[in-house]
Design a protein around this motif. Structure first.
Motif, mmCIF file in Angstrom:
data_model
loop_
_atom_site.group_PDB
_atom_site.id
_atom_site.type_symbol
_atom_site.label_atom_id
_atom_site.label_comp_id
_atom_site.label_asym_id
_atom_site.label_seq_id
_atom_site.Cartn_x
_atom_site.Cartn_y
_atom_site.Cartn_z
ATOM 1 N N ARG A 51 0.836 -1.207 0.000
ATOM 2 C CA ARG A 51 0.000 0.000 0.000
ATOM 3 C C ARG A 51 0.870 1.256 0.000
ATOM 4 N NH1 ARG A 51 -5.331 0.028 1.226
ATOM 5 N NH2 ARG A 51 -5.087 2.051 2.251
ATOM 6 N N ASP A 52 1.937 1.244 0.783
ATOM 7 C CA ASP A 52 2.823 2.407 0.834
ATOM 8 C C ASP A 52 3.458 2.665 -0.525
ATOM 9 O OD1 ASP A 52 2.257 2.792 3.478
ATOM 10 O OD2 ASP A 52 4.124 1.923 4.243
ATOM 11 N N ALA A 53 3.827 1.592 -1.239
ATOM 12 C CA ALA A 53 4.453 1.745 -2.554
ATOM 13 C C ALA A 53 3.502 2.428 -3.530
ATOM 14 C CB ALA A 53 4.880 0.383 -3.091
ATOM 15 N N VAL A 54 2.219 2.109 -3.443
ATOM 16 C CA VAL A 54 1.221 2.695 -4.345
ATOM 17 C C VAL A 54 0.996 4.174 -4.027
ATOM 18 C CG1 VAL A 54 -1.216 2.662 -5.023
ATOM 19 C CG2 VAL A 54 0.062 0.510 -4.824
ATOM 20 N N HIS A 55 0.957 4.504 -2.741
ATOM 21 C CA HIS A 55 0.567 5.853 -2.334
ATOM 22 C C HIS A 55 1.748 6.774 -2.036
ATOM 23 C CE1 HIS A 55 -3.731 5.006 -2.128
ATOM 24 N NE2 HIS A 55 -3.429 3.841 -1.579
ATOM 25 N N GLY A 122 3.912 5.075 -12.157
ATOM 26 C CA GLY A 122 3.064 3.887 -12.184
ATOM 27 C C GLY A 122 2.459 3.597 -10.827
ATOM 28 N N LEU A 123 2.457 2.329 -10.454
ATOM 29 C CA LEU A 123 1.837 1.906 -9.199
ATOM 30 C C LEU A 123 2.849 1.640 -8.097
ATOM 31 C CD1 LEU A 123 -0.965 -0.377 -10.642
ATOM 32 C CD2 LEU A 123 -1.260 1.802 -9.461
ATOM 33 N N SER A 124 4.105 2.041 -8.318
ATOM 34 C CA SER A 124 5.112 1.905 -7.263
ATOM 35 C C SER A 124 6.220 2.920 -7.488
ATOM 36 C CB SER A 124 5.700 0.487 -7.217
ATOM 37 O OG SER A 124 6.740 0.415 -6.258
ATOM 38 N N SER A 125 6.049 4.108 -6.913
ATOM 39 C CA SER A 125 7.133 5.082 -6.997
ATOM 40 C C SER A 125 8.361 4.579 -6.258
ATOM 41 C CB SER A 125 6.679 6.425 -6.420
ATOM 42 O OG SER A 125 6.234 6.283 -5.086
ATOM 43 N N THR A 126 8.160 3.686 -5.291
ATOM 44 C CA THR A 126 9.281 3.072 -4.564
ATOM 45 C C THR A 126 10.221 2.376 -5.538
ATOM 46 O OG1 THR A 126 7.890 2.731 -2.608
ATOM 47 C CG2 THR A 126 9.892 1.402 -2.773
ATOM 48 N N ALA A 127 9.657 1.655 -6.500
ATOM 49 C CA ALA A 127 10.469 0.945 -7.490
ATOM 50 C C ALA A 127 11.244 1.912 -8.367
ATOM 51 C CB ALA A 127 9.575 0.052 -8.346
ATOM 52 N N VAL A 128 10.597 2.988 -8.772
ATOM 53 C CA VAL A 128 11.250 3.965 -9.649
ATOM 54 C C VAL A 128 12.392 4.661 -8.919
ATOM 55 C CG1 VAL A 128 10.906 6.032 -11.029
ATOM 56 C CG2 VAL A 128 9.136 4.278 -10.964
ATOM 57 N N ARG A 183 2.656 -2.996 -10.369
ATOM 58 C CA ARG A 183 1.696 -3.208 -9.286
ATOM 59 C C ARG A 183 2.348 -4.047 -8.194
ATOM 60 N NH1 ARG A 183 -3.682 -2.860 -9.685
ATOM 61 N NH2 ARG A 183 -3.508 -2.924 -11.975
ATOM 62 N N PRO A 184 2.394 -3.554 -6.954
ATOM 63 C CA PRO A 184 3.103 -4.289 -5.898
ATOM 64 C C PRO A 184 2.430 -5.618 -5.569
ATOM 65 C CG PRO A 184 2.729 -1.998 -5.269
ATOM 66 C CD PRO A 184 1.889 -2.252 -6.473
ATOM 67 N N GLY A 185 3.249 -6.626 -5.365
ATOM 68 C CA GLY A 185 2.771 -7.885 -4.828
ATOM 69 C C GLY A 185 3.101 -7.951 -3.348
ATOM 70 N N LEU A 186 2.680 -9.025 -2.709
ATOM 71 C CA LEU A 186 2.918 -9.141 -1.270
ATOM 72 C C LEU A 186 4.329 -9.604 -0.944
ATOM 73 C CD1 LEU A 186 -0.517 -10.521 -0.057
ATOM 74 C CD2 LEU A 186 0.417 -8.217 0.204
ATOM 75 N N SER A 187 5.158 -9.775 -1.968
ATOM 76 C CA SER A 187 6.576 -10.039 -1.725
ATOM 77 C C SER A 187 7.458 -9.151 -2.591
ATOM 78 C CB SER A 187 6.903 -11.519 -2.008
ATOM 79 O OG SER A 187 6.630 -11.841 -3.359
#
Length: 273
Positions: A51-55, A122-128, A183-187
């Motif tokens: 959820r944090d990754a998305v928001h 996208g759906l994970s600014s953490t990844a970017v 899109r983040p998964g649970l792992s």
């Protein structure tokens, strides 16, 4: 993680040994008819991280600065989604450039180019934040070796995959590579994906692009992902297509690159004599 010792007369669970090889939730154990407390807490943590990754707010300026440190020009644009809530509820807005974003790209257009790279939250600014700049750095040697004309790198806020079509079309790019938080998964809350589209233009379908996904420390390394992207880019420009018509044979190319050629034994002849 090592497998717990087996007790006398108790057959060890084969899933327990497999757990060390995957982040998937297997061999969780049980306490009575319920999951162990540690597994319940672990699931709650993974869900919160997703959820944090998305928001999490996208740090577009910091991302652009990291890319500029590689010697590349950047341009920051916005999609038509005015905020994160609209972006999540209206995917169509994330596929369209805002008017100011379109104007910024028109002002930077310098004629046709071979490659446009778009970095989208996208759906994970953490990844970017974690992976976009290092992946571009790993890809640059192949871009320079091929002599491709590279447009300014576009950093796009509130963006979906198809925004790369609008960007590539405006920049006159023969090929677009869009890096996006998956899109983040649970792992995997920090997985980066890369989408390659030949002759990008508004209206392209997902069947007309290729994807390299799961780019992160626990998945595909930057070097391996850059190799695949460079292979796809070369083949796309050679064949004039991407998508279902371009099959990923980059693994074959990788094997050929590291396999030494066979040397015929002394006295042998070639089949042609």
């Amino acid at each position: 993680m090592s497998a717990p010792p087996s007790l006398p007369g108790v057959t060890p669970d084969p899933w327990t040994a497999l757990r060390r090889h995957t982040p998937a939730r297997i061999a969780l154990g049980r306490t009575g008819s319920s999951l162990p407390t540690s597994e319940v807490l672990g699931f709650a943590l993974a869900h919160a991280q997703a959820r944090d990754a998305v928001h999490a707010p996208f740090e577009a300026e910091a991302t652009a600065e990291a890319i500029q440190a590689l010697g590349l020009e950047t341009v920051i644009v916005d999609s038509a989604a005015p905020d994160r809530a609209s972006y999540l509820r209206r995917p169509d807005l994330g596929r369209t450039l805002s008017e100011t974003g379109r104007a910024a790209l028109v002002a930077r257009t310098r004629g046709a180019c071979d490659l446009a790279i778009v970095v989208a939250d996208g759906l994970s600014s953490t990844a970017v934040h974690a992976h976009a700049a290092p992946l571009i750095e790993a890809l640059l040697p192949a871009v320079r070796a091929a002599g491709w004309r590279l447009a300014p790198v576009i950093v796009a806020r509130q963006a979906r995959v198809a925004l790369g079509d609008a960007v590539g079309e405006l920049l006159g790019a023969r090929l677009a590579i869009l890096l996006v938080g998956e899109r983040p998964g649970l792992s995997s809350p920090d997985s980066l994906g890369a989408y390659i589209t030949f002759a990008p233009k508004v209206g392209r379908s997902d069947a007309e692009r290729n994807c390299v996904s799961n780019i992160r420390a626990e998945g595909l390394s930057y070097e391996a992902a850059a190799f695949k992207l460079a292979w796809h880019a070369r083949e796309a420009l050679r064949l004039g297509l991407t998508g279902v018509g371009l099959k990923d044979e980059s693994d074959i190319a990788a094997l050929e690159a590291v396999t030494p050629p066979r040397i015929a034994p002394a006295g042998s002849r070639s089949p042609t004599g």
